[in-house]
Scaffold this motif. Structure first.
Motif, PDB file in Angstrom:
ATOM      1  N   ARG A  56       0.812  -1.216   0.000  1.00  0.00           N
ATOM      2  CA  ARG A  56       0.000   0.000   0.000  1.00  0.00           C
ATOM      3  C   ARG A  56       0.849   1.273   0.000  1.00  0.00           C
ATOM      4  O   ARG A  56       0.322   2.376   0.226  1.00  0.00           O
ATOM      5  N   ARG A 267     -11.803   0.594   7.393  1.00  0.00           N
ATOM      6  CA  ARG A 267     -12.972  -0.013   6.748  1.00  0.00           C
ATOM      7  C   ARG A 267     -14.237   0.664   7.260  1.00  0.00           C
ATOM      8  O   ARG A 267     -14.236   1.348   8.283  1.00  0.00           O
ATOM      9  N   VAL A 275     -15.658  -3.441   3.634  1.00  0.00           N
ATOM     10  CA  VAL A 275     -15.295  -2.577   2.504  1.00  0.00           C
ATOM     11  C   VAL A 275     -14.342  -1.483   2.989  1.00  0.00           C
ATOM     12  O   VAL A 275     -14.578  -0.863   4.025  1.00  0.00           O
ATOM     13  N   GLU A 276     -13.283  -1.240   2.233  1.00  0.00           N
ATOM     14  CA  GLU A 276     -12.347  -0.192   2.620  1.00  0.00           C
ATOM     15  C   GLU A 276     -12.979   1.173   2.408  1.00  0.00           C
ATOM     16  O   GLU A 276     -13.482   1.484   1.325  1.00  0.00           O
ATOM     17  N   SER A 309      -8.627   2.313  -3.744  1.00  0.00           N
ATOM     18  CA  SER A 309      -9.720   1.908  -4.637  1.00  0.00           C
ATOM     19  C   SER A 309     -10.149   2.999  -5.610  1.00  0.00           C
ATOM     20  O   SER A 309     -10.869   2.729  -6.559  1.00  0.00           O
ATOM     21  N   ASP A 310      -9.728   4.258  -5.377  1.00  0.00           N
ATOM     22  CA  ASP A 310     -10.087   5.322  -6.321  1.00  0.00           C
ATOM     23  C   ASP A 310      -8.896   6.248  -6.530  1.00  0.00           C
ATOM     24  O   ASP A 310      -7.953   6.273  -5.733  1.00  0.00           O
ATOM     25  N   LYS A 314      -5.568   7.438  -4.038  1.00  0.00           N
ATOM     26  CA  LYS A 314      -4.201   7.074  -4.408  1.00  0.00           C
ATOM     27  C   LYS A 314      -3.225   8.219  -4.186  1.00  0.00           C
ATOM     28  O   LYS A 314      -2.032   8.000  -4.040  1.00  0.00           O
TER      29      LYS A 314
END
Length: 396
Positions: A56, A267, A275-276, A309-310, A314
């Motif tokens: 990560r 989460r 779900v993160e 995830s998006d 990031k």
């Protein structure tokens, strides 16, 4: 020449114990006369190490991990005046020069001279200056007179080494989270996360005189560990909203202050527990902290997360309800803990039996060879703090 072995990050999900270079009193092509070489007595696996090992961060393959270090001085540079060969010392995870304006102001987590790319440095951590980590047998520590905390009695320290090893990071970090949130006598506190830092924070809240310490997590074993030393607990897997769970404990759906000991891999709560949701904890602690309260945020947030995830996440951009925090006049305190601000006082709290921090975080001592298994167990949510004993020096 002595051999040296260290725990290296190989790829996401994989670490290995490898033969690594024995440290020298040198920084590049110049002599490091202000440094020392340590034989490592104990070094710990940290939750923030897991962010790298999970892939990560932008950590490079081959990075030797480990920023929580306690050791014996076996060699000292010519300019080291007050630390001597044979001293048993705790190493703050922040590397600090002691000379720049931030160090002189006590802001040792953002030293300006030890990392060419940004303020602040740490051993064995991505983007933190390239310093070799301490999950090894031997390590170089620069600016030794400034950085190192010498234990006053070596025999006494070794008898309490399971506690004292936590002074390099998680105990001061948890304490810093509590202090920056304004915890004091009679406080009602919510601590998000029952990993080692969260447990250390909860124990620190008790040390600071909190009346009620509520700890939230999703792993039953970690919640039981928090309960074992007097914390109230909330299970974030439940569909019952956090505020209602808090109200069931203290009669009102809010707390005086809160601490985020989770960070960017958070989460969701309830039905979203699988779900993160990287902003979940930040938004949750704003929602349950009273108007005028403070939020301590020692949980790690990064500027680059390749596994997000998006696209926004990031780059470290999260959907935070800053308007809620503004409307409630919240104070926010973020960033690395300046370990040297607290470690001497916390050492005394340990030595004079004011706290049993190793018991609170459930320390388990393992060998260097078992470090990869320790990483796997920790990643699965083990309610333990793994302490690596490279030389078999920690007494049973």
């Amino acid at each position: 020449m002595c051999q040296n072995h260290g725990v290296a990050y190989i790829k996401p999900g994989v670490v290995e114990v490898q033969s690594i270079e024995y440290p020298k009193l040198a920084l590049g092509d110049r002599k490091c006369e202000h440094g020392v070489i340590l034989q490592i007595v104990s070094t710990n696996i940290c939750g923030s190490d897991q962010h790298m090992v999970r892939g990560r961060t932008t950590a490079p393959a081959g990075l030797v991990l480990g920023h929580e270090i306690t050791g014996l001085v076996i060699e000292a540079g010519r300019d080291v005046e007050f630390i001597k060969v044979g001293d048993l010392v705790s190493v703050p995870f922040n590397i600090a020069c002691g000379r720049c304006r931030n160090c002189k102001a006590g802001q040792t987590g953002i030293c300006l001279n030890v990392n060419p790319s940004r303020p602040g440095a740490a051993y064995g951590y991505v983007d933190m200056g390239g310093w070799v980590g301490g999950q090894a047998e031997y390590v170089l520590v620069p600016y030794a007179d400034f950085n190192l905390l010498k234990f006053p009695d070596k025999d006494q320290a070794m008898a309490k080494i399971r506690d004292l090893t936590l002074l390099s990071d998680i105990f001061p970090t948890g304490y810093h989270g509590a202090v920056s949130a304004g915890v004091g006598p009679g406080s009602i506190v919510y601590v998000a996360g029952a990993g080692p830092v969260g447990l250390a924070c909860a124990a620190s809240c008790h040390l600071l005189g909190a009346a009620v310490v509520i700890v939230g997590d999703m792993i039953p074993e970690r919640l039981e560990q928090a309960k074992s030393f007097g914390c109230e607990i909330v299970d974030l897997r439940k569909d019952t909203p956090l505020a209602e769970q808090i109200a069931a404990i203290v009669g009102v759906p809010e707390v005086d202050c809160a601490v985020d000991c989770v960070g960017f891999e958070a989460r969701g709560h309830g039905s979203d527990a699988g779900v993160e949701r990287p902003a979940t904890v930040l938004n949750a602690i704003m929602s349950v902290t009273r108007a005028g309260g403070a939020l301590g945020i020692p949980g790690l947030y990064v500027t680059g997360d390749p596994g997000a995830s998006d696209a926004a996440a990031k780059e470290g951009s999260l959907s935070i309800r800053i308007g809620l925090g503004w409307a409630k006049s919240h104070s926010f305190y973020t960033g690395q803990c300046p370990v040297m601000k607290y470690h001497r006082q916390l050492m005394n709290a340990i030595l004079y039996d004011k706290i049993q921090i190793a018991k609170a975080v459930n320390v388990e001592v393992i060998s260097l060879a078992k470090a990869p298994q320790g990483y796997q167990d920790f990643d699965k949510g083990a309610a333990k703090k793994f302490v690596i004993d490279p030389h078999g020096m920690i007494p049973n």
